[in-house]
Design a protein around this motif. Structure first.
Motif, PDB file in Angstrom:
ATOM      1  N   THR A 133      -6.036  -3.877  -6.645  1.00  0.00           N
ATOM      2  CA  THR A 133      -5.139  -3.175  -7.547  1.00  0.00           C
ATOM      3  C   THR A 133      -5.763  -3.092  -8.925  1.00  0.00           C
ATOM      4  O   THR A 133      -6.919  -3.477  -9.119  1.00  0.00           O
ATOM      5  CB  THR A 133      -3.755  -3.871  -7.576  1.00  0.00           C
ATOM      6  N   VAL A 180       0.844  -1.196   0.000  1.00  0.00           N
ATOM      7  CA  VAL A 180       0.000   0.000   0.000  1.00  0.00           C
ATOM      8  C   VAL A 180       0.882   1.250   0.000  1.00  0.00           C
ATOM      9  O   VAL A 180       0.643   2.189  -0.772  1.00  0.00           O
ATOM     10  CB  VAL A 180      -0.990  -0.010   1.180  1.00  0.00           C
ATOM     11  N   ARG A 232       2.210   2.023  -3.291  1.00  0.00           N
ATOM     12  CA  ARG A 232       1.125   2.303  -4.245  1.00  0.00           C
ATOM     13  C   ARG A 232       0.960   1.207  -5.291  1.00  0.00           C
ATOM     14  O   ARG A 232       0.553   1.450  -6.416  1.00  0.00           O
ATOM     15  CB  ARG A 232       1.315   3.672  -4.880  1.00  0.00           C
ATOM     16  N   TRP A 252     -11.105   5.133  -7.393  1.00  0.00           N
ATOM     17  CA  TRP A 252     -10.270   5.233  -6.201  1.00  0.00           C
ATOM     18  C   TRP A 252      -9.080   4.286  -6.308  1.00  0.00           C
ATOM     19  O   TRP A 252      -7.939   4.678  -6.021  1.00  0.00           O
ATOM     20  CB  TRP A 252     -11.089   4.930  -4.944  1.00  0.00           C
ATOM     21  N   VAL A 253      -9.318   3.043  -6.732  1.00  0.00           N
ATOM     22  CA  VAL A 253      -8.228   2.081  -6.897  1.00  0.00           C
ATOM     23  C   VAL A 253      -7.231   2.585  -7.931  1.00  0.00           C
ATOM     24  O   VAL A 253      -6.020   2.541  -7.715  1.00  0.00           O
ATOM     25  CB  VAL A 253      -8.770   0.685  -7.263  1.00  0.00           C
ATOM     26  N   ALA A 292      -4.284  -0.436  -3.615  1.00  0.00           N
ATOM     27  CA  ALA A 292      -5.044   0.669  -3.039  1.00  0.00           C
ATOM     28  C   ALA A 292      -5.353   0.389  -1.572  1.00  0.00           C
ATOM     29  O   ALA A 292      -5.448   1.312  -0.770  1.00  0.00           O
ATOM     30  CB  ALA A 292      -6.339   0.874  -3.819  1.00  0.00           C
ATOM     31  N   ARG A 321      -6.654   5.747  -8.861  1.00  0.00           N
ATOM     32  CA  ARG A 321      -5.924   6.900  -8.307  1.00  0.00           C
ATOM     33  C   ARG A 321      -4.893   6.450  -7.280  1.00  0.00           C
ATOM     34  O   ARG A 321      -3.782   6.989  -7.223  1.00  0.00           O
ATOM     35  CB  ARG A 321      -6.884   7.893  -7.634  1.00  0.00           C
ATOM     36  N   SER A 322      -5.254   5.480  -6.471  1.00  0.00           N
ATOM     37  CA  SER A 322      -4.387   5.035  -5.383  1.00  0.00           C
ATOM     38  C   SER A 322      -3.180   4.247  -5.864  1.00  0.00           C
ATOM     39  O   SER A 322      -2.178   4.153  -5.155  1.00  0.00           O
ATOM     40  CB  SER A 322      -5.191   4.183  -4.395  1.00  0.00           C
ATOM     41  N   THR A 323      -3.262   3.672  -7.054  1.00  0.00           N
ATOM     42  CA  THR A 323      -2.161   2.879  -7.573  1.00  0.00           C
ATOM     43  C   THR A 323      -1.524   3.523  -8.811  1.00  0.00           C
ATOM     44  O   THR A 323      -0.658   2.944  -9.429  1.00  0.00           O
ATOM     45  CB  THR A 323      -2.638   1.457  -7.962  1.00  0.00           C
TER      46      THR A 323
END
Length: 109
Positions: A63, A27, A30, A101-102, A33, A104-106
């Motif tokens: 991911t 996490v 990155r 969200w996933v 997520a 953006r987070s990865t």
């Protein structure tokens, strides 16, 4: 080939500390997520020519297809076992907001 935007990647470890180490690293880097740790669960398996049994902790990470293979490689590096279980399943449906969200987070930092 699936067009899934989100993938669920799973691995197991023999202890909660190893599971937390993997979850926190992927996490923070990155590659995932988020990660969920569950356990312990009793596992029965074939290993080294005989039936084995033990307690395992499951780490489930979310991911994207673009990051999935790098995530799997990193799990293998962090994992205390040689040749650990690492599996991935496409999430065929989820709300667009969750997939975004996933992504953006990865995505690139």
């Amino acid at each position: 080939m699936t067009s899934a935007r989100v993938w669920s990647v799973t691995s197991t470890t023999s202890g909660e500390d190893d599971a937390r180490t993997i979850a926190r690293a992927v996490v923070a880097e990155r590659l995932a997520a988020g990660a969920e740790i569950t356990g312990p669960a009793t596992s029965v398996f074939w290993h080294l020519g005989e039936v084995g049994e033990g307690k395992e902790w499951r780490v489930t990470m979310r991911t994207t297809a673009a990051v999935r293979d790098r995530l799997a490689a990193r799990i293998a590096q962090l994992h205390p076992w040689t040749g650990p279980e690492i599996t991935a399943t496409p999430i065929e449906w989820c709300p667009d907001a969750y997939a975004e969200w996933v992504e953006r987070s990865t995505g690139p930092q």
